[in-house]
Write an enzyme that holds these catalytic residues in place. Structure first.
Site, PDB file in Angstrom:
ATOM      1  N   CYS A   1       0.417  -1.191  -0.396  1.00 27.44           N
ATOM      2  CA  CYS A   1       0.377   0.294   0.360  1.00 27.44           C
ATOM      3  C   CYS A   1       0.521   1.304  -0.064  1.00 27.44           C
ATOM      4  O   CYS A   1       0.421   2.369  -0.909  1.00 27.44           O
ATOM      5  CB  CYS A   1      -0.733  -0.307   1.021  1.00 27.44           C
ATOM      6  SG  CYS A   1      -2.127   0.886   1.425  1.00 27.44           S
TER       7      CYS A   1
ATOM      8  N   GLY B   1      -7.302  -5.084 -18.475  1.00 27.30           N
ATOM      9  CA  GLY B   1      -7.979  -5.249 -16.886  1.00 27.30           C
ATOM     10  C   GLY B   1      -8.239  -4.079 -16.820  1.00 27.30           C
ATOM     11  O   GLY B   1      -7.759  -2.651 -16.667  1.00 27.30           O
TER      12      GLY B   1
ATOM     13  N   ILE C   1      -6.868  -0.696 -10.271  1.00 24.47           N
ATOM     14  CA  ILE C   1      -5.842  -0.521 -10.933  1.00 24.47           C
ATOM     15  C   ILE C   1      -5.197   0.217 -12.512  1.00 24.47           C
ATOM     16  O   ILE C   1      -4.674   0.623 -12.154  1.00 24.47           O
ATOM     17  CB  ILE C   1      -4.634  -1.626 -10.378  1.00 24.47           C
ATOM     18  CG1 ILE C   1      -4.799  -1.171  -8.695  1.00 24.47           C
ATOM     19  CG2 ILE C   1      -3.365  -1.678 -10.954  1.00 24.47           C
ATOM     20  CD1 ILE C   1      -4.175  -2.426  -8.438  1.00 24.47           C
TER      21      ILE C   1
ATOM     22  N   THR D   1       0.473 -11.051   5.201  1.00 25.33           N
ATOM     23  CA  THR D   1       1.516 -11.548   3.441  1.00 25.33           C
ATOM     24  C   THR D   1       1.110 -10.404   2.601  1.00 25.33           C
ATOM     25  O   THR D   1       2.066  -9.966   1.684  1.00 25.33           O
ATOM     26  CB  THR D   1       2.687 -12.683   3.925  1.00 25.33           C
ATOM     27  OG1 THR D   1       1.116 -14.033   3.707  1.00 25.33           O
ATOM     28  CG2 THR D   1       3.019 -13.154   4.574  1.00 25.33           C
TER      29      THR D   1
ATOM     30  N   ALA E   1      -6.459  -1.855   0.994  1.00 25.16           N
ATOM     31  CA  ALA E   1      -5.670  -1.761   2.288  1.00 25.16           C
ATOM     32  C   ALA E   1      -6.707  -1.247   4.167  1.00 25.16           C
ATOM     33  O   ALA E   1      -6.510  -1.723   4.913  1.00 25.16           O
ATOM     34  CB  ALA E   1      -5.057  -0.092   1.847  1.00 25.16           C
TER      35      ALA E   1
ATOM     36  N   HIS F   1     -24.333  23.884   3.229  1.00 23.83           N
ATOM     37  CA  HIS F   1     -24.722  24.761   1.734  1.00 23.83           C
ATOM     38  C   HIS F   1     -23.329  25.666   1.026  1.00 23.83           C
ATOM     39  O   HIS F   1     -23.322  26.980   2.435  1.00 23.83           O
ATOM     40  CB  HIS F   1     -25.983  25.329   1.413  1.00 23.83           C
ATOM     41  CG  HIS F   1     -26.202  26.257   0.243  1.00 23.83           C
ATOM     42  ND1 HIS F   1     -26.663  25.206  -0.496  1.00 23.83           N
ATOM     43  CD2 HIS F   1     -26.128  27.208  -0.324  1.00 23.83           C
ATOM     44  CE1 HIS F   1     -26.314  26.331  -2.259  1.00 23.83           C
ATOM     45  NE2 HIS F   1     -26.606  27.328  -1.264  1.00 23.83           N
TER      46      HIS F   1
HETATM   47  C1  LIG Z   1      -0.608  -0.322  -7.744  1.00 23.02           C
HETATM   48  C2  LIG Z   1      -2.475  -0.201  -6.829  1.00 23.02           C
HETATM   49  C3  LIG Z   1      -2.822   0.901  -5.572  1.00 23.02           C
HETATM   50  C4  LIG Z   1      -3.965   0.803  -4.686  1.00 23.02           C
HETATM   51  N1  LIG Z   1      -4.706   1.031  -4.376  1.00 23.02           N
HETATM   52  C5  LIG Z   1      -5.789   1.320  -3.287  1.00 23.02           C
HETATM   53  C6  LIG Z   1      -6.438   1.955  -2.611  1.00 23.02           C
HETATM   54  O1  LIG Z   1      -6.874   3.386  -3.008  1.00 23.02           O
HETATM   55  N2  LIG Z   1      -6.932   1.583  -1.772  1.00 23.02           N
HETATM   56  C7  LIG Z   1      -7.044   0.312  -1.024  1.00 23.02           C
HETATM   57  O2  LIG Z   1      -7.313   0.364  -0.110  1.00 23.02           O
HETATM   58  N3  LIG Z   1      -5.800  -0.455  -1.559  1.00 23.02           N
HETATM   59  C8  LIG Z   1      -5.294  -0.626  -2.540  1.00 23.02           C
HETATM   60  N4  LIG Z   1      -4.640  -1.054  -3.427  1.00 23.02           N
HETATM   61  C9  LIG Z   1      -4.340  -2.358  -2.670  1.00 23.02           C
HETATM   62  C10 LIG Z   1      -3.560  -2.333  -1.093  1.00 23.02           C
HETATM   63  O3  LIG Z   1      -2.200  -1.789  -1.297  1.00 23.02           O
HETATM   64  C11 LIG Z   1      -3.888  -3.463  -0.880  1.00 23.02           C
HETATM   65  O4  LIG Z   1      -5.261  -4.205   0.000  1.00 23.02           O
HETATM   66  C12 LIG Z   1      -2.645  -3.898   1.014  1.00 23.02           C
HETATM   67  O5  LIG Z   1      -1.649  -3.175   0.723  1.00 23.02           O
HETATM   68  C13 LIG Z   1      -2.927  -5.384   1.640  1.00 23.02           C
HETATM   69  O6  LIG Z   1      -2.506  -5.104   3.109  1.00 23.02           O
HETATM   70  P1  LIG Z   1      -1.998  -6.457   3.591  1.00 23.02           P
HETATM   71  O7  LIG Z   1      -1.482  -5.837   4.860  1.00 23.02           O
HETATM   72  O8  LIG Z   1      -2.595  -7.405   3.323  1.00 23.02           O
HETATM   73  O9  LIG Z   1      -0.815  -6.911   2.579  1.00 23.02           O
HETATM   74  P2  LIG Z   1       0.526  -6.106   1.895  1.00 23.02           P
HETATM   75  O10 LIG Z   1       0.732  -3.941   2.032  1.00 23.02           O
HETATM   76  O11 LIG Z   1       1.260  -6.251   0.809  1.00 23.02           O
HETATM   77  O12 LIG Z   1       1.628  -5.993   3.238  1.00 23.02           O
HETATM   78  C14 LIG Z   1       2.469  -8.023   3.307  1.00 23.02           C
HETATM   79  C15 LIG Z   1       3.758  -7.589   3.321  1.00 23.02           C
HETATM   80  O13 LIG Z   1       4.337  -8.490   3.623  1.00 23.02           O
HETATM   81  C16 LIG Z   1       5.994  -8.974   3.487  1.00 23.02           C
HETATM   82  N5  LIG Z   1       5.721  -9.991   3.027  1.00 23.02           N
HETATM   83  C17 LIG Z   1       5.486 -11.276   2.250  1.00 23.02           C
HETATM   84  N6  LIG Z   1       5.708 -12.767   2.941  1.00 23.02           N
HETATM   85  C18 LIG Z   1       6.916 -12.424   4.390  1.00 23.02           C
HETATM   86  C19 LIG Z   1       7.651 -13.169   4.424  1.00 23.02           C
HETATM   87  N7  LIG Z   1       7.880 -14.401   4.278  1.00 23.02           N
HETATM   88  N8  LIG Z   1       8.257 -12.648   5.108  1.00 23.02           N
HETATM   89  C20 LIG Z   1       7.763 -11.617   4.960  1.00 23.02           C
HETATM   90  N9  LIG Z   1       7.444 -10.442   4.923  1.00 23.02           N
HETATM   91  C21 LIG Z   1       6.756 -10.701   4.502  1.00 23.02           C
HETATM   92  C22 LIG Z   1       5.505  -7.945   1.920  1.00 23.02           C
HETATM   93  O14 LIG Z   1       7.065  -8.294   1.676  1.00 23.02           O
HETATM   94  C23 LIG Z   1       4.924  -6.552   2.646  1.00 23.02           C
HETATM   95  O15 LIG Z   1       5.379  -5.634   2.879  1.00 23.02           O
HETATM   96  C24 LIG Z   1      -3.989  -0.925  -4.565  1.00 23.02           C
HETATM   97  C25 LIG Z   1      -2.521  -1.241  -4.885  1.00 23.02           C
HETATM   98  C26 LIG Z   1      -1.810  -1.626  -5.575  1.00 23.02           C
HETATM   99  C27 LIG Z   1      -0.919  -2.673  -6.354  1.00 23.02           C
END
Ligand SMILES: Cc1cc2nc3c(=O)[nH]c(=O)nc-3n(C[C@H](O)[C@H](O)[C@H](O)COP(=O)(O)OP(=O)(O)OC[C@H]3O[C@@H](n4cnc5c(N)ncnc54)[C@H](O)[C@@H]3O)c2cc1C
Length: 467
Positions: free
Chosen positions: A42, A181, A185, A144, A322, A446
């Protein structure tokens, strides 16, 4: 003896928020992150950098097309892409540093390296350099996240065949950009490059854009993007793309089958979705169940099939957003601290940060029809809103869907400028089980765009004032 009450693998919005909430509640917390910086997809390559570019490119577009009509003469604006990317990088850095500060402030121990679950209660961390170490912990949360979904026949090189990671870091504006797509995104990043000068063509397998969002809103949105110059090819499947020094040859065919066609473009953005990322975590060895899409299976309390191991965010079912990951992080932390943490999946807003923006919370008309729920739709266009006229932002409308029997609001769908901010009054209303009449009787300042939300609620009872 466990070193920690809780160890979280991954510090995206799910992981770092879970860590902070757990520390607030008195748990001893460790996090493991394999990236050099915390904050996940994110803040590093997703929500935040894309919004920095959407904001800057929107102003560039306004300066070039709308300022003159408002009586501001500046001549044609010039693009300094390096500086715009600099703004994006600074924004990312400031946000990422903020998360690092919060982890320290809450006395959370951070391990850098790849985390692997050896057994319930044991996480092994392998850093890029140096020896692996093992953390003994009472509970583990898998946070992850996700990775880009690849498309067979295309090899992403991040130069001319791009994922979103490459599309937020280009050093020049591609002349012709083909986006595969028509989801959030693809349309957001397609909009950025269209505003900066690319000819953008969006190819979508389905017969509509923004699958899963309200069809009425999606239709209006497609029309508006078309007016802005984005070309669409729906019901079309891309089967191959070959990059060369001259550009990219993309092969596509009708989704239902038929004659293939090849087009030449300068860059391709593969934006067909994301898939859960759990590689190397040791899930197979431990026997942690995953569904057909590779998502870690969890129960209503985020427990995986192994005691003491939980999962949240993009790695499990539900919208890949996020704020959904953050709310799940808070809920797990509260559950582990003996509280009753939970997430209301019926009230998770979704926003597309284009111009106009698209925002939604709750059920779509299609979902209500399918569930056989009788509803009344109240709609109000921004063409009848004074503030929208004053800002020349009259594209779009608000739609409130209320239960025909109880008047309870079941869904709100918006398209227009700033609706990504306006959706939250609908979310609060729905969280409290409010009715369309509650919204219609709430005084709104307003002139604001938000008055259209109130008028749409009034439209449910067929008593709009300004239509
Ligand atoms: C271009 C783009 C735009 C986006 N815009 C939006 C938006 O405007 N609003 C919104 O709500 N969502 C948006 N998203 C989606 C959002 O980024 C995700 O839904 C969010 O980041 C998910 O959070 P998370 O904590 O589940 O995982 P992530 O943010 O993917 O974090 C997972 C972390 O785990 C780490 N990791 C993985 N495996 C391991 C391991 N074995 N050991 C140690 N570390 C590990 C990774 O390095 C990463 O840092 C967007 C995504 C993209 C690609």
């Amino acid at each position: 003896m466990a070193d920690y009450d809780l160890t979280i693998i991954g510090t995206g919005p799910g992981g770092y928020v879970c860590a902070i909430r757990a520390a607030q509640l008195g748990l001893k917390v460790a996090v493991v992150e394999k990236r050099k910086t915390h904050s996940g997809t994110c803040l590093n390559v997703g929500c935040i950098p894309s919004k920095a570019l959407l904001h800057a490119s929107d102003l560039f577009e306004e300066a070039g097309h709308d300022f003159a009509r408002l009586g501001i003469k500046i001549g044609a604006p010039k693009l300094d892409l390096k500086a715009m990317m600099g703004h994006k990088d600074e924004t990312v850095e400031a946000n990422v540093k903020g998360v690092e500060f919060l982890l320290k402030k809450n006395k959370i121990t951070a391990f850098q390296g790849v985390g692997r679950i050896v057994a319930a209660g044991l996480v092994e961390v392998t850093p890029e350099k140096g020896k692996a170490e093992t953390i003994a912990t009472r509970n583990i949360v898998i946070a992850t996240g996700s990775e880009v979904m690849p498309l067979p026949g295309l090899e992403i090189d991040e130069k001319s065949i791009l994922s979103s990671d490459g599309a937020i870091a280009l050093s020049s504006v591609p002349g012709r950009l083909l986006v595969i797509g028509a989801g959030v995104i693809g349309l957001e990043l397609g909009s950025v490059w269209r505003r900066l000068g690319s000819e953008v063509q969006v190819v979508e397998f389905l017969d509509r854009i923004l699958p899963g969002m309200d069809a009425d809103v999606a239709k209006t949105f497609q029309r508006t993007l078309k007016k802005q110059g984005v070309k669409f090819r729906l019901s079309t499947r891309v089967t191959a793309a070959k990059a060369s020094a001259k550009g990219v040859k993309v092969t596509m065919e009708p989704a239902a089958g038929g004659t293939a066609e090849t087009v030449d473009v300068d860059a391709v953005l593969v934006a067909i979705g994301r898939r859960p990322y759990t590689a190397g975590l040791g899930l197979e060895e431990l026997g942690i169940a995953r569904d057909k899409q590779g998502r870690v299976e969890t129960d209503g309390n985020f427990r995986t099939t192994i005691d003491g191991i939980y999962a949240i965010g993009d790695a499990i079912k539900g919208p890949m957003l996020a704020h959904k990951a953050e709310d799940e992080g808070v809920a797990v932390a509260e559950i582990l601290a003996g509280q009753k943490g939970h997430v209301n999946y019926d009230v998770i807003p979704g926003v597309v940060y284009t111009m106009p923006e698209v925002a939604a919370v709750g059920k779509t008309e299609e979902e209500l029809k399918e569930a056989g729920i009788a509803y009344i739709s109240g709609k109000f266009p921004f063409t009848a809103n004074g503030r929208a006229k004053a800002m020349r932002k009259t594209d779009g409308f608000i739609k409130v869907l209320a239960d025909a029997r109880t008047d309870r609001v079941l869904g709100v769908h918006m398209i227009g400028a700033s609706v990504g901010e306006m959706i939250h009054e609908a979310a609060v209303l729905m969280e409290f089980g409010g009715s369309a009449e509650d919204l219609a009787r709430t005084c709104h300042a307003h002139p604001t765009m938000s008055e259209a939300v109130r008028e749409a609620a009034m439209a449910v009872a067929k008593r709009t004032i300004h239509m």
